[in-house]
Scaffold this motif. Structure first.
Motif, PDB file in Angstrom:
ATOM      1  N   ILE A 249      -1.624 -30.526   0.663  1.00  0.00           N
ATOM      2  CA  ILE A 249      -0.691 -30.482  -0.461  1.00  0.00           C
ATOM      3  C   ILE A 249      -1.358 -31.015  -1.724  1.00  0.00           C
ATOM      4  O   ILE A 249      -1.247 -30.427  -2.805  1.00  0.00           O
TER       5      ILE A 249
ATOM      6  N   SER B 160       4.515 -23.352  -6.570  1.00  0.00           N
ATOM      7  CA  SER B 160       4.393 -24.718  -7.069  1.00  0.00           C
ATOM      8  C   SER B 160       5.701 -25.489  -7.147  1.00  0.00           C
ATOM      9  O   SER B 160       5.824 -26.424  -7.926  1.00  0.00           O
ATOM     10  N   TYR B 161       6.678 -25.125  -6.345  1.00  0.00           N
ATOM     11  CA  TYR B 161       7.946 -25.858  -6.357  1.00  0.00           C
ATOM     12  C   TYR B 161       7.720 -27.358  -6.123  1.00  0.00           C
ATOM     13  O   TYR B 161       8.319 -28.206  -6.789  1.00  0.00           O
ATOM     14  N   HIS B 162       6.856 -27.681  -5.167  1.00  0.00           N
ATOM     15  CA  HIS B 162       6.645 -29.089  -4.811  1.00  0.00           C
ATOM     16  C   HIS B 162       6.060 -29.896  -5.957  1.00  0.00           C
ATOM     17  O   HIS B 162       6.239 -31.113  -6.014  1.00  0.00           O
ATOM     18  N   LYS B 163       5.397 -29.225  -6.878  1.00  0.00           N
ATOM     19  CA  LYS B 163       4.729 -29.935  -7.967  1.00  0.00           C
ATOM     20  C   LYS B 163       5.715 -30.532  -8.974  1.00  0.00           C
ATOM     21  O   LYS B 163       5.366 -31.449  -9.707  1.00  0.00           O
TER      22      LYS B 163
ATOM     23  N   LEU C 260       8.046 -33.616  -6.286  1.00  0.00           N
ATOM     24  CA  LEU C 260       7.481 -34.863  -5.772  1.00  0.00           C
ATOM     25  C   LEU C 260       7.351 -35.913  -6.877  1.00  0.00           C
ATOM     26  O   LEU C 260       6.902 -35.617  -7.988  1.00  0.00           O
TER      27      LEU C 260
ATOM     28  N   PHE D  43       8.035 -37.719   2.340  1.00  0.00           N
ATOM     29  CA  PHE D  43       7.999 -37.221   0.966  1.00  0.00           C
ATOM     30  C   PHE D  43       9.061 -37.921   0.130  1.00  0.00           C
ATOM     31  O   PHE D  43      10.230 -37.982   0.522  1.00  0.00           O
TER      32      PHE D  43
ATOM     33  N   LEU E  37      11.000 -37.689  -3.412  1.00  0.00           N
ATOM     34  CA  LEU E  37      11.288 -36.720  -4.458  1.00  0.00           C
ATOM     35  C   LEU E  37      11.882 -37.394  -5.693  1.00  0.00           C
ATOM     36  O   LEU E  37      12.443 -38.489  -5.614  1.00  0.00           O
TER      37      LEU E  37
ATOM     38  N   TRP F 183      14.572 -28.675   0.561  1.00  0.00           N
ATOM     39  CA  TRP F 183      13.212 -29.146   0.857  1.00  0.00           C
ATOM     40  C   TRP F 183      12.644 -28.572   2.166  1.00  0.00           C
ATOM     41  O   TRP F 183      11.438 -28.276   2.233  1.00  0.00           O
TER      42      TRP F 183
ATOM     43  N   ILE G  39      10.901 -25.559   1.188  1.00  0.00           N
ATOM     44  CA  ILE G  39       9.689 -25.853   0.424  1.00  0.00           C
ATOM     45  C   ILE G  39       8.543 -26.209   1.370  1.00  0.00           C
ATOM     46  O   ILE G  39       7.388 -25.853   1.142  1.00  0.00           O
ATOM     47  N   ALA G  40       8.868 -26.893   2.461  1.00  0.00           N
ATOM     48  CA  ALA G  40       7.855 -27.299   3.436  1.00  0.00           C
ATOM     49  C   ALA G  40       7.282 -26.122   4.216  1.00  0.00           C
ATOM     50  O   ALA G  40       6.355 -26.298   5.019  1.00  0.00           O
TER      51      ALA G  40
ATOM     52  N   PHE H 263       1.695 -26.391   2.238  1.00  0.00           N
ATOM     53  CA  PHE H 263       2.006 -27.340   3.307  1.00  0.00           C
ATOM     54  C   PHE H 263       1.216 -27.028   4.583  1.00  0.00           C
ATOM     55  O   PHE H 263       1.568 -27.460   5.676  1.00  0.00           O
TER      56      PHE H 263
END
Length: 550
Positions: free
Chosen positions: A129, A142-145, A148, A176, A178, A185, A188-189, A194
């Motif tokens: 990640i 890039s949702y996690h960007k 997080l 994680f 957020l 989520w 997203i994983a 991931f």
């Protein structure tokens, strides 16, 4: 709202960035799938000229090419005639949220390894990640960007820094943290980032040629412009993987294939074509030919209604809601569908949440004949000076024909249209950047994951206007923003789905778009290809289930 930067194509490309004995012990018969025969050499024909398999740069769907090589914390359970589900992949479950929904904890399964037999640890997933944040690996989902904590100031691990909002208290646990509660989520994983990546094997400039496999196949060779060959990963443990069936011994992606030539080969079903399928949509001429050929027709698979084809209305330039509603009544959706290839190309649309997405509710606020209602539109437009509207579209044959159909139907309601056709790059820049120098824009949207969140937020949250984002209606409504925020932060799936359905209708009451079609995609396979399925989402084949008759 935070910027939730999706990289779904604002327009749908015509290719996927690549879309007997020893039966597996999954419950495939109930799912409409047959038993999985082991063996044989499968060929996938693609017009793509290269296949970069780096998970940090990938926008690939969980069920297509990268999913054969790379596992993630979660993945998708896609079967015929059933709602898509997020299910465990490397993790034991789909994650445990904290009471406030801002912290998610996952535990890894026992027995999951890389292709060399090395156990996969939580640190490998954390590193995978983290590397997706580096400038060397741009372009991936890039949702996690944006979700997080502290990620906005993080630039990747190559300078030795870690992202503190991802914790690995032991080799089996990953946590994680957020910025805010986010009920989706678990979806997203399942994104490519991931995927576990062993730090000591990572050479960012080369990793995409042959990533270290965690799935049932490893990359044997990868020659841009020619082919990529996958062979069995002997250290993949099927007991830990309830999604991939790993039928063929080898899978070869043949690149640089002309879609028309590939389709013609599959229709003929001779030699290697018998053990092949096409990653590209079948071109219109070959689609018509296949429908007239009983053998080919039996091997033609058309998706359910999928991506939303829509006419975006620039609400900053067309601020009068009655004008926008008039456009909804005036457009001849049947003419648009004929321009797209007829009934097999899709069904008429009226909602923003597309079919196959859990919780979707059917409604139509602007009921009209399929050919439109010019008189109703004229009533709403009475006394209004609309002027000549600029319609932005791509200059490919289908988009141009669709734009002409829209222009002609609007003219019946007294609305003049100037079509501005551009190449793909110019269209994308003009639609997503700058000040929005257009009145209308013809576009499509395929969600990155099967949640209404992915249908609604990227296209209609005010935070997604400009700067390369996809709210090309330039729609801004504080009440709707609050509704989107509430639905996003709701952890309970059923409650969230109810809220998203309410958001859908609230947006359409403002009429920032004209929903045109839910598009269908048609693909073809050879006579020895089995378990070639397309679920209710996405409108692409599930590569993870395909096998060959023995």
């Amino acid at each position: 709202m935070k910027h939730l930067k999706s990289l779904s194509a604002i327009f749908l490309a015509t290719t996927m960035a690549v879309t007997g004995c020893n039966a597996n012990n999954f419950d495939e018969q109930k799912s409409g799938l047959g038993e999985t025969a082991k063996g044989g050499d499968l060929t996938i024909l693609t017009s793509g000229t290269e296949m970069d398999m780096d998970p940090g740069k990938s926008q690939g769907l969980a069920i297509t090419s990268l999913g054969l090589v790379a596992r993630r914390l979660t993945t998708w359970k896609i079967q015929p005639d059933t709602t898509p589900e997020v299910v465990p992949d490397l993790a034991t479950d789909t994650g445990t949220p904290s009471e406030d929904g801002k912290t998610w904890t996952f535990t890894l399964k026992d027995g999951v390894t890389f292709e060399d037999g090395t156990p996969i640890t939580s640190k490998d997933i954390k590193y995978g990640i983290e590397r997706s944040f580096s400038k060397e690996l741009s372009g991936g989902l890039s949702y996690h960007k944006t979700l997080l904590k502290g990620a906005d100031k993080y630039a990747g691990p190559f300078d030795g820094k870690e992202l503190d909002s991802i914790e690995t208290p032991d080799d089996k646990t990953i946590v994680f943290h957020l910025n805010e509660a986010f009920g989706d989520w678990p979806w997203i994983a399942s994104m490519p980032a991931f995927t576990p990546v062993p730090k000591d094997k990572d050479k960012p400039a080369e990793y995409g040629n042959a990533p270290v496999a965690s799935g049932p196949y490893r990359v044997e060779s990868n020659t841009p412009g020619t082919s990529m060959v996958l062979k069995r990963n002997d250290n993949w443990n099927q007991d830990t993987d309830k999604v991939r069936t790993a039928g063929p011994d080898t899978i070869t992606f043949k690149m640089s294939q002309d879609p028309t030539v590939a389709a013609q080969s599959l229709i003929s079903d001779s030699n290697e074509a018998q053990t092949s399928f096409g990653a590209d949509f079948i071109p219109a001429a070959q689609l018509a030919q296949a429908q007239k050929n009983p053998s080919a027709k039996s091997r033609l698979v058309t998706s359910d209604d999928g991506a939303l084809k829509y006419l975006a209305i620039n609400t900053e330039r067309i601020s009068d809601a009655d004008v926008r509603k008039a456009l909804n009544y005036a457009v001849d959706k049947n003419a648009v569908r004929i321009a797209s290839g007829g009934e097999i190309s899709g069904s008429f649309a009226s909602t923003l949440i597309s079919p196959g997405i859990p919780g979707r509710q059917e409604y139509n606020l602007y009921e009209a004949p399929d050919s439109g209602d010019a008189e109703k539109a004229k009533q709403l437009l009475e006394g209004k000076d609309v002027g000549t509207l600029t319609l932005l579209t791509r200059n490919d044959p289908i988009s141009s024909a669709q734009a002409q159909a829209i222009s002609q139907s609007l003219s019946k309601a007294g609305v003049k249209v100037r079509i501005k056709a551009e190449d793909t790059n110019s269209f994308s820049a003009d639609a997503t950047q700058g000040e929005g120098d257009y009145d209308l824009a013809l576009s499509s949207w395929q969600p990155d994951f099967p949640s209404a969140n992915a249908n609604i937020e990227p296209l209609f949250a005010s935070s997604q206007i400009g700067n390369g984002n996809y709210n090309i209606s330039r729609y801004s409504n504080p009440k709707v923003d609050d509704m989107i925020s509430k639905a996003t932060h709701t952890i309970d799936d059923k409650e969230a789905q109810k809220l998203w359905a309410e958001v859908d209708k609230a947006i359409m009451e403002d009429a920032p778009v004209v929903p045109l079609m839910y598009t269908k995609n048609s693909f073809m396979h050879g006579s020895k290809v089995e378990n070639f399925i397309i679920g209710s989402f996405p409108a692409y084949p599930n590569y993870l289930k395909v096998s060959l008759s023995q």
